[in-house]
Every structure is written in structure tokens, then in C-alpha cells.
Design an enzyme around this catalytic site. Structure first.
Site, PDB file in Angstrom:
ATOM      1  N   SER A 201      -9.694   1.598   3.029  1.00 37.11           N
ATOM      2  CA  SER A 201      -9.230   1.971   1.929  1.00 37.11           C
ATOM      3  C   SER A 201      -7.691   1.087   1.240  1.00 37.11           C
ATOM      4  O   SER A 201      -7.251   2.062   0.009  1.00 37.11           O
ATOM      5  CB  SER A 201      -7.663   2.784   2.922  1.00 37.11           C
ATOM      6  OG  SER A 201      -7.375   2.367   3.934  1.00 37.11           O
TER       7      SER A 201
ATOM      8  N   SER B  64     -10.024  -1.010   7.203  1.00 37.10           N
ATOM      9  CA  SER B  64      -9.356  -0.436   5.382  1.00 37.10           C
ATOM     10  C   SER B  64      -8.642  -2.427   5.099  1.00 37.10           C
ATOM     11  O   SER B  64      -8.028  -1.549   3.956  1.00 37.10           O
ATOM     12  CB  SER B  64      -8.472   0.664   5.923  1.00 37.10           C
ATOM     13  OG  SER B  64      -8.795   1.340   5.543  1.00 37.10           O
TER      14      SER B  64
ATOM     15  N   LYS C  81       0.810  -1.290   0.081  1.00 37.87           N
ATOM     16  CA  LYS C  81      -0.127  -0.087  -0.328  1.00 37.87           C
ATOM     17  C   LYS C  81       0.682   1.043   0.365  1.00 37.87           C
ATOM     18  O   LYS C  81       1.888   1.957   0.900  1.00 37.87           O
ATOM     19  CB  LYS C  81      -0.836   0.185   1.095  1.00 37.87           C
ATOM     20  CG  LYS C  81      -2.492   0.666   1.349  1.00 37.87           C
ATOM     21  CD  LYS C  81      -3.029   0.803   2.529  1.00 37.87           C
ATOM     22  CE  LYS C  81      -4.028   1.685   2.451  1.00 37.87           C
ATOM     23  NZ  LYS C  81      -4.537   1.487   3.940  1.00 37.87           N
TER      24      LYS C  81
HETATM   25  N1  GLN Z   1     -13.072   3.569   6.499  1.00 38.72           N
HETATM   26  C1  GLN Z   1     -12.120   3.903   7.541  1.00 38.72           C
HETATM   27  C2  GLN Z   1     -12.091   5.585   7.428  1.00 38.72           C
HETATM   28  O1  GLN Z   1     -12.607   6.190   6.664  1.00 38.72           O
HETATM   29  C3  GLN Z   1     -11.208   2.862   7.917  1.00 38.72           C
HETATM   30  C4  GLN Z   1      -9.950   3.651   7.252  1.00 38.72           C
HETATM   31  C5  GLN Z   1      -9.232   3.155   7.432  1.00 38.72           C
HETATM   32  O2  GLN Z   1      -9.396   1.366   8.338  1.00 38.72           O
HETATM   33  N2  GLN Z   1      -7.108   3.092   6.929  1.00 38.72           N
HETATM   34  O3  GLN Z   1     -11.583   6.235   8.366  1.00 38.72           O
END
Ligand code: GLN
Length: 473
Positions: free
Chosen positions: A149, A173, A74
Site C-alpha cells: 500500500s 506494504s 506515507k
Molecule cells: N497488501 C496487504 C493488504 O492489503 C498488505 C497491506 C499492508 O502491508 N499495509 O492487507
């Protein structure tokens, strides 16, 4: 070919790491222009690593447990000298002067780091639509989001670009995109995996973990990246976990709680998948009981205070002064304002504002302080549940992958995606999403297993039972 088999064959000299890499790169070159899973490749670095692996094998040395396995990272993980963007404009062409511990450990185990994958900017989002470099498409259905994400990493594994990818999970994410793309995704116990070299989003929640096509590969990868690192002050003082040896331990005699708050309100197919998973675990000898943990429904509100609060502080460093992109201005304040206005996307700005507000004098107790109290309530509630059961079972996400644009105009709807994944992050426990069924449009549905801190080996054994059931389909 999965990571374990690839590494075994490379170590035995049956196939060369260079040929494994060339196959992976050929698939990436053919499909990535359409999917946008990778933002950038490091072909030169990966080739050099593959040649080193082959040379070690030829010399009779062992290159390590991930010998010749192509792995995607990532793009919030730092690799010295390799452009790292966090899918934001603000970092520009930033090349980190250091390498994340997880990346060093993968390289040390013989892995080939092929490139950096797309994400929601600074890991804020659930669809990868918040990337400054365009969204990633879901390989299972190109009209759908891959989740987020870590959407690029999930898509890279689902598209068979690489058998393993790393992501980060702050509120789901890793697990939610794994569910949307039909792959395995694991969030480890907080502190088990070093975050040195991970660009911080919300430091009390962030964890790095693997995506893979098999449960065993998730175990193998976590063995390599897990264990104490003196360069991360939150790192647990534990050695590398022993997981692969226990993956086939089964669940006989294990107690599993089927948690109402972790599937209620989800699509019918998702709810059905969770119930089928409960039956499969029962058939394998687990004692599955219905549970209710009402505090879990408070998780979403607490998370969307705590995560933005920490983000507003972590992202203060991106000001155009020391690194990254700079937009000039008449004085330093104007320069910073112009840089941040240009550099950050809408969602990141929204989080910074939410977080700054929640931490401001006069509102601190009402928002941030309150959210921390809720977090404590949740820690207690989980601890009570784990007095009676070894694992918890629920859904990973309320729906299958949704179409592009379906939720991007309404932040609240997007946040609701995370309702089943967030509780784990708030309490620092591990959880895994395993592809288990199909829902609307034949799209993948993942189910989620959760365990108390450091229960990865029990959790992986449970996940392996669910995976085995699917193999027979
Ligand atoms: N969807 C969640 C957020 O927007 C989790 C994001 C993540 O785990 N990095 O914060």
C-alpha cells in the site's frame, strides 16, 4: 544523492539544506503531477526546517545525522496541523493534533519533511489503486502500478523526489512496492519502531519502516526512528539500534536458508533472481542451504482473517462523530451509516465486513481462533528454522509490477501478491527487500532477506552484499 552523503555535506557546510530542499521540490513540481506520488506538500514547514539546519551549521552546531535530507511520509503518519487522509474520504481535511514519534525523531535528526504520499486507503491493498485520490504511477513504467500500500512513498524514492521515505508494512506494504519500484524497503522487528501517530490498520502487525536507494540509508533511517517510546505500549524496551557501523560486516560464516515456500510459484525471472542471490551470498562466504518451511503457505489465509478482524475494530472510530467527514442523517445511526457508506471505499468496506464476520459470535472460533492457532504454528516453525540458520532468503513478490487494472477486479488475485511478505508480519520479524535483478519488460525484481527478531544488523549486512553485487552490473 543518497541521504548519508547529503547529510555529511550539509553538516560540513559544503551545501546548504535550503538548496537540497529546493532541488527536491523542483523535481517534485516537475514530475509529481504525472506520478501522483505525493498527495500534498508542506513546503513552508520543510523550508523552515531547512533554514534551521543551515543556521545550526553556521553556528557550528550539529543538526543531526539526517541534516538537510528531504523525506516523504506515507499519509497515514500524523504530523500536527498537516492534513492526514490515509487516502480515504472519511478523514476529510483532518489535521491531527499530535505528531507521530517517527516524525518527531526525523525532524530532531535534521530531516526535512516535504510532504505526504499516496497509499491504498487505510493501507489496504497492494497496488495503490485503492486510493480515494487516484492511483500513483510506477516511475519505472507509467503503465504499471507502483505496488502498495505504500506506493506513493516507493515511487517518491524511485523518482528521486526524496532519497528516503517512510511507509508502513502490515503484510508487505513496504517490501512489495520497494520491489516493484526498484528501491530498498525494510520492515523492522515488531516493536522496534514506535507506532504512536500511525493510523492503525491491524495493530498486531503494523510496523513503520524506510524506503531508500541504498541499504546504508535504510540502516541510517532506522537508527533514527528506532528504539523505545513510552507512548506506544507495544514498543520494545531497547535503545536506538546501531546499524550503520555493521552494514559492511559481510556474511562470511553466516548460515542462510533458501526457503522453497518463499519463491515457489513466482515468475521464472523472480525465481532465477533468488537463486542468483543465493550464489552471491555463497560467494561472499555464507553457507547457503535449501530449506522447506511448509507452515509458511498457511500465512496468507491466516493474515486475511487476522488483519481484517483488527481493521474492523480499529476503523470503528471513523463514524463522523468526533472528527473527519460527516454526512448528516435524521438520527445518529443514519448519520453514521451515511458517513461510512460515503467515506469508505470498496476494499475497506470488504475488510470491515470480513473482519466483523470472522469475529462474530458463532464464527469466532472457526475463523479468528483458528487463524491465531495458525499464527502460533508459524512462530514455532520460524523458531525451528532459526536454530539452524541466521537468515532466510526468498522472493519479495511473485511478479514484477503489474499493469493498472490487472488485479483490481478480483480481490483474491490481489491478495495473492502478498504470499511471500505476510509470514514475517505474522511472526513479528524483520525483513528487507533489495532491488536485485530485472524481469519482464526490464522491470525491477527485489529479493527478500528475513531474520529473527532484532537481527536487523545481520540482515542489513546481508542486504549490503546483494546490493554490492548489483553495483558491479
Ligand atoms: N497488501 C496487504 C493488504 O492489503 C498488505 C497491506 C499492508 O502491508 N499495509 O492487507
Amino acid at each position: 544523492m543518497n541521504a548519508r552523503t547529503t547529510a555529511q555535506r550539509v553538516r560540513r557546510g559544503e551545501i546548504s539544506a535550503v538548496s537540497v530542499l529546493e532541488d527536491s521540490l523542483a523535481r517534485i513540481h516537475a514530475e509529481n503531477p504525472r506520478l501522483n506520488a505525493f498527495l500534498r506538500l508542506d513546503e513552508e514547514g520543510a523550508r523552515a526546517a531547512a533554514e534551521r539546519v543551515d543556521a545550526l551549521v553556521a553556528a557550528g552546531d550539529d543538526p543531526g545525522p539526517l541534516a538537510g535530507v528531504p523525506i516523504a511520509l506515507k499519509d497515514n503518519l500524523c504530523q500536527r496541523g498537516v492534513v492526514t487522509t490515509c487516502a480515504s474520504r472519511i478523514l476529510g481535511e483532518w489535521r491531527p493534533p499530535y505528531t507521530a514519534t517517527v516524525v518527531e525523531r526525523l525532524a530532531g535528526a535534521g530531516a526535512l519533511l516535504v510532504g505526504k504520499t499516496n497509499l491504498d486507503e487505510f493501507a489496504m491493498g497492494s497496488s495503490t489503486e485503492n486510493s480515494a485520490y487516484g492511483p500513483t504511477l510506477n516511475p519505472r513504467d507509467l503503465s504499471r502500478v507502483p505496488g502498495g500500500s505504500s506506493g506513493g512513498s516507493a515511487a517518491a524514492v524511485a523518482a528521486d523526489f526524496t532519497p528516503v521515505a517512510l511507509g508502513s508494512d502490515t503484510g508487505g506494504s513496504i517490501r512489495q512496492p520497494a520491489s516493484f519500484c526498484g528501491v530498498v524497503g525494510l520492515k523492522p522487528t515488531y516493536g522496534l519502531v514506535s507506532r504512536f501517530g500511525l493510523v492503525a490498520f491491524a495493530s498486531s502487525l503494523d510496523q513503520i519502516g524506510p524506503f531508500s536507494t541504498t541499504v546504508e540509508d535504510a540502516a541510517l533511517t532506522l537508527e533514527v526512528i528506532g528504539g523505545h517510546d513510552p507512548r506506544d505500549s507495544t514498543s520494545l524496551r531497547v535503545g536506538a539500534p546501531q546499524l550503520v557501523a555493521h552494514v559492511d560486516d559481510g556474511v562470511a560464516g553466516r548460515r542462510v536458508g533458501l526457503v522453497r515456500e518463499l519463491f515457489e510459484g513466482a515468475d521464472a525471472e523472480v525465481v532465477a533472481a533468488v537463486h542468483t542471490a543465493a550464489e552471491v551470498l555463497r560467494a561472499a562466504g555464507a553457507d547457503v542451504v535449501d530449506l522447506s518451511i511448509p507452515e509458511l503457505s498457511l500465512g496468507l489465509s491466516a493474515y486475511y482473517i487476522i488483519a481484517p478482524a483488527e481493521a474492523s475494530s480499529n476503523l470503528a472510530r471513523f463514524d463522523g462523530v468526533r472528527f473527519g467527514h460527516r454526512v448528516s442523517g435524521e438520527d445518529v445511526t443514519a448519520m453514521m451509516e451515511a458517513t461510512r457508506t460515503f467515506g469508505f471505499g470498496d476494499e475497506v468496506k470488504r475488510r470491515i465486513m470480513l473482519g466483523t464476520y470472522a469475529l462474530s459470535a458463532g464464527y469466532y472460533d472457526a475463523y479468528y481462533g483458528q487463524a491465531l492457532k495458525v499464527r502460533t504454528l508459524m512462530i514455532d516453525a520460524f523458531a525451528r528454522a532459526y536454530q539452524h540458520v541466521d537468515l532466510l532468503l526468498g522472493a519479495t513478490a511473485p511478479t514484477v509490477a503489474f499493469p493498472f487494472g490487472a488485479k483490481s477486479h478480483d480481490p483474491m488475485t490481489m491478495y495473492l501478491n502478498d504470499v511471500f511478505t505476510i509470514p514475517t508480519n505474522l511472526v513479528g520479524h524483520p525483513a528487507i527487500s533489495v532491488p536485485f535483478a530485472t524481469g519482464e519488460g526490464g522491470l525491477p525484481v527485489g529479493v527478500q532477506l528475513l531474520g529473527p527478531g532484532m537481527s536487523e544488523s545481520v540482515m542489513l549486512a546481508g542486504a549490503r552484499i546483494l546490493e554490492r553485487d548489483r553495483e558491479g552490473l
